[in-house]
Design an enzyme around this catalytic site. Structure first.
Site, mmCIF file in Angstrom:
data_model
loop_
_atom_site.group_PDB
_atom_site.id
_atom_site.type_symbol
_atom_site.label_atom_id
_atom_site.label_comp_id
_atom_site.label_asym_id
_atom_site.label_seq_id
_atom_site.Cartn_x
_atom_site.Cartn_y
_atom_site.Cartn_z
ATOM 1 N N GLU A 150 0.966 3.853 1.797
ATOM 2 C CA GLU A 150 1.471 4.290 3.112
ATOM 3 C C GLU A 150 2.663 3.426 3.538
ATOM 4 O O GLU A 150 3.643 3.927 4.075
ATOM 5 C CB GLU A 150 0.367 4.181 4.174
ATOM 6 N N CYS A 204 -2.067 -0.269 7.356
ATOM 7 C CA CYS A 204 -1.262 0.952 7.268
ATOM 8 C C CYS A 204 -1.320 1.736 8.580
ATOM 9 O O CYS A 204 -0.316 2.310 9.011
ATOM 10 C CB CYS A 204 -1.733 1.805 6.102
ATOM 11 N N HIS A 262 0.857 -1.190 0.000
ATOM 12 C CA HIS A 262 0.000 0.000 0.000
ATOM 13 C C HIS A 262 0.893 1.241 0.000
ATOM 14 O O HIS A 262 2.046 1.192 0.459
ATOM 15 C CB HIS A 262 -0.897 0.005 1.238
ATOM 16 N N CYS A 277 -5.898 2.087 5.850
ATOM 17 C CA CYS A 277 -6.537 0.825 6.247
ATOM 18 C C CYS A 277 -5.895 0.344 7.561
ATOM 19 O O CYS A 277 -4.899 0.908 8.010
ATOM 20 C CB CYS A 277 -6.360 -0.206 5.134
HETATM 21 ZN ZN LIG Z 1 -3.344 0.280 3.636
#
Ligand SMILES: [Zn+2]
Length: 157
Positions: free
Chosen positions: A61, A92, A59, A89
């Site tokens: 992040e 992260c 991801h 999420c």
């Molecule tokens: Zn994430």
């Protein structure tokens, strides 16, 4: 050390948005994130790399935090902010918590991530940090419309 102003956050989110669109053009999912120091120095800005790497944990992040740690040669970021195009999420949020990032700023809320058919596991960033033993400051809604469009114009296929 001065707190970043709203104008700083908007400027930084603009750079994140630009990176998100760059990722979309490169065939990646429509998410991007950056690390800035609390003094306002840019450290990293990355787009989501799940498609490129085939690794579901890449991801935006995570990519931004990993690279910031590499660059700063340490595994904590207590003097940094995480700027994300969308609400982080739980994975992260956990990595931001583990690296002790004191402030997280995002654009589009989890509801819009769901609308674009990307998963959030139903646990928003605020709920995560409410449950975690963390004093991180979480702020959504910076360039929310533009960040939402990045998602809604590039839904999961
Ligand atoms: Zn994430």
């Amino acid at each position: 050390m001065n707190d970043p102003t709203e104008a700083n956050l908007i400027e930084w989110m603009s750079a994140v948005l630009e990176k998100g669109w760059e990722g979309v053009r490169a065939g990646q999912n429509p998410f991007a994130a950056a690390i800035y120091t609390l003094n306002g120095d840019p450290v990293t800005c990355e787009y989501n790399q799940v498609n490129r790497t085939g690794h579901p944990s890449r991801h935006a992040e995570v990519c931004a935090i990993d690279r910031a740690c590499e660059q700063l040669k340490r595994t904590t970021l207590q003097d940094c902010l995480l700027i994300s195009s969308a609400e982080p999420c739980p994975m992260c949020a956990a990595i931001a918590g583990m690296t002790e990032i004191p402030r997280i700023v995002y654009g589009a809320p989890a509801r819009v991530i769901e609308q674009a058919d990307y998963g959030t596991l139903g646990l928003g960033c605020h709920s995560f940090f409410d449950s975690a033993n963390s004093s991180a400051l979480i702020q959504g809604g910076i360039l929310a419309d533009e960040c939402s469009q990045l998602l809604l114009q590039n839904p999961k296929r």
